[in-house]
Enzyme design. Structure first.
Site, short mmCIF file in Angstrom:
data_model
loop_
_atom_site.label_atom_id
_atom_site.label_comp_id
_atom_site.label_asym_id
_atom_site.label_seq_id
_atom_site.Cartn_x
_atom_site.Cartn_y
_atom_site.Cartn_z
N TYR A 1 0.85 -1.19 0.00
CA TYR A 1 0.00 0.00 0.00
C TYR A 1 0.88 1.24 0.00
O TYR A 1 1.87 1.31 0.74
CB TYR A 1 -0.89 0.02 1.25
CG TYR A 1 -1.67 1.31 1.39
CD1 TYR A 1 -2.97 1.42 0.91
CD2 TYR A 1 -1.09 2.45 1.98
CE1 TYR A 1 -3.68 2.61 1.00
CE2 TYR A 1 -1.80 3.65 2.08
CZ TYR A 1 -3.08 3.72 1.60
OH TYR A 1 -3.79 4.91 1.68
N GLU B 1 -3.44 7.43 -4.29
CA GLU B 1 -3.35 6.17 -3.54
C GLU B 1 -3.20 5.00 -4.51
O GLU B 1 -3.92 4.93 -5.51
CB GLU B 1 -4.61 5.97 -2.69
CG GLU B 1 -4.56 4.72 -1.82
CD GLU B 1 -5.88 4.44 -1.11
OE1 GLU B 1 -5.95 4.60 0.11
OE2 GLU B 1 -6.86 4.08 -1.80
#
Ligand code: GDP
Ligand code: MN
Length: 383
Positions: free
Chosen positions: A104, A189
């Site tokens: 992530y 993101e």
């Protein structure tokens, strides 16, 4: 806040050199099948709903296919789905990569620290809200200095990468920063950022562009196509005007009082339909434009909730009356006004003289507007 769907985010990533799976946007099952035929997207493939909501993987909006027919069927199953209130109209068909790890990474603005923050975790593929705090690395990044070698080394160590894949990750982090800064993003993101062989590849993209910067990025204008035609006109005229689905128009002066007014109408049984925030303006031309727009939305009644501060109530009232007279006869709406603040008595007199119901009490005024729109008035205290 301009939220971009995955494929638009990836289009930006591509421009900055982020590694991506090969893919194509499609809008029908047949197109999905053609996309994976000779020379197109390699099989097996992933078919993903292009909606703004997250959690598509868990929600059945991401499917895999290993033949053209399977791709067509998967596309048929996803297209038209109602995914958390969004209708699926577009799909992204991408090659399915053999991934060894899911990471992530995101770059966002930390309002409490007043600077961008880089967030990374070795537990990718799950929503970051569900990752334990101690598994997340947060690094504040000074907006003028940008990302440094030591920032990147901390992230790469947290990810547990070394060798060629670490070099790929290092380059990726620079690109994330570049996208964040140059595109005036408030969020970039990548979840998951997948390890594929010796490289990291962005399997997903979530990019949000800062509203106040859209003038620097006219290419995002077409993304904002969820505006109603009236909202579009309002935007061009720089009027804060939003359409909801009730019947009562709201005109107030300031974001806070506007939101509170919507709540109050709801509290007394009405449903706000349009709201117009005059902000600090008392420019007669602009107030008139705003009234004309309100008229075109055909509200059953309009509740005017004004606080006269720096601009006194009598000045505001004169402006409102002048604007009202500009609205064509057939498009006038019943107006109920509540006005408070400096010179409120004079303001109320001016409105009354023009045939507008005007008071200083919030509850009675709101209830009158609810009744004028044909709703059953509920009683209760002002929240
Ligand atoms: P989200 O659930 O809306 O965030 O959608 P994602 O784009 O993150 O996809 C959900 C999951 O699908 C990912 O976490 C991956 O596990 C899986 N996935 C997506 N693309 C691929 C791929 O190319 N190969 C493999 N093996 N899995 C993928
Ligand atoms: Mn994701």
């Amino acid at each position: 806040m301009v939220k971009l769907t995955e494929w638009r985010g990836k289009e930006i990533f591509r421009k900055y050199g982020v590694s991506l799976p090969r893919g194509q946007v499609v809008r029908s099952p047949e197109e999905a099948e053609r996309a994976v035929q000779a020379g197109g997207v390699p099989l097996p493939c992933v078919i993903k709903a292009q909606v703004l909501a997250g959690g598509r993987g868990k929600g059945g909006a991401v499917r895999f296919a290993s033949t053209g027919a399977e791709a067509r069927e998967a596309a048929r199953a996803i297209l038209g789905l109602d995914f958390q209130g969004e209708k699926v109209r577009e799909l992204l068909v991408e090659e399915k990569l053999a991934i060894t790890r899911e990471l992530y990474v995101s770059m966002t603005l930390d309002r409490s620290q007043r600077q961008p923050v880089l967030m990374a975790s070795g537990s990718g593929g799950v929503e970051i809200e569900n990752v334990p705090d101690e598994q997340i690395t947060r690094i504040p990044v000074h907006p003028f200095e940008g990302l440094s070698g030591f920032h990147k080394r901390r992230v790469i160590r947290a990810w547990g990468l070394s060798g060629p894949v670490a070099r790929s990750a290092d380059a990726l982090l620079d690109r994330v920063w570049e996208v964040f800064q140059k595109e005036d993003a408030e969020l970039v993101e990548i979840n998951p950022l997948a390890v594929v062989g010796d490289a990291v590849v962005a399997l997903d993209a979530k990019v949000i562009i800062e509203d106040d910067a859209t003038f620097r990025h006219p290419q995002y204008a077409e993304v904002l196509d969820d505006r109603t035609p009236l909202e579009e006109i309002a935007r061009e005229k720089e009027i804060a005007f939003v359409q909801l689905d009730g019947d009562i128009g709201v005109i107030a002066n300031g974001a806070g009082i506007t939101m509170a007014t919507l709540d109050v109408l709801q509290q007394f049984g009405g449903r706000p339909g349009v709201f117009l925030d005059l902000g600090g303006t008392d420019d007669p031309a602009k107030v008139t434009e705003a009234f004309l727009l309100m008229a075109r939305a055909h509200p059953k009644s309009v509740f005017l909730n004004i606080f006269g501060g720096v601009t006194r109530c009598d000045t505001v009232a004169k402006g409102l009356v002048a604007a009202m007279t500009q609205v064509p006869e057939g498009e006038r709406f019943p107006l109920v006004a509540r006005i408070r603040g400096n010179n409120e008595a004079e303001g109320i007199e001016i409105l009354k003289a023009a045939g507008i119901t005007a008071r200083r009490e919030l509850k009675e005024s709101a209830q009158a507007a609810v009744a004028a729109a044909g709703y059953t008035v509920r009683d209760g205290a002002v929240p």
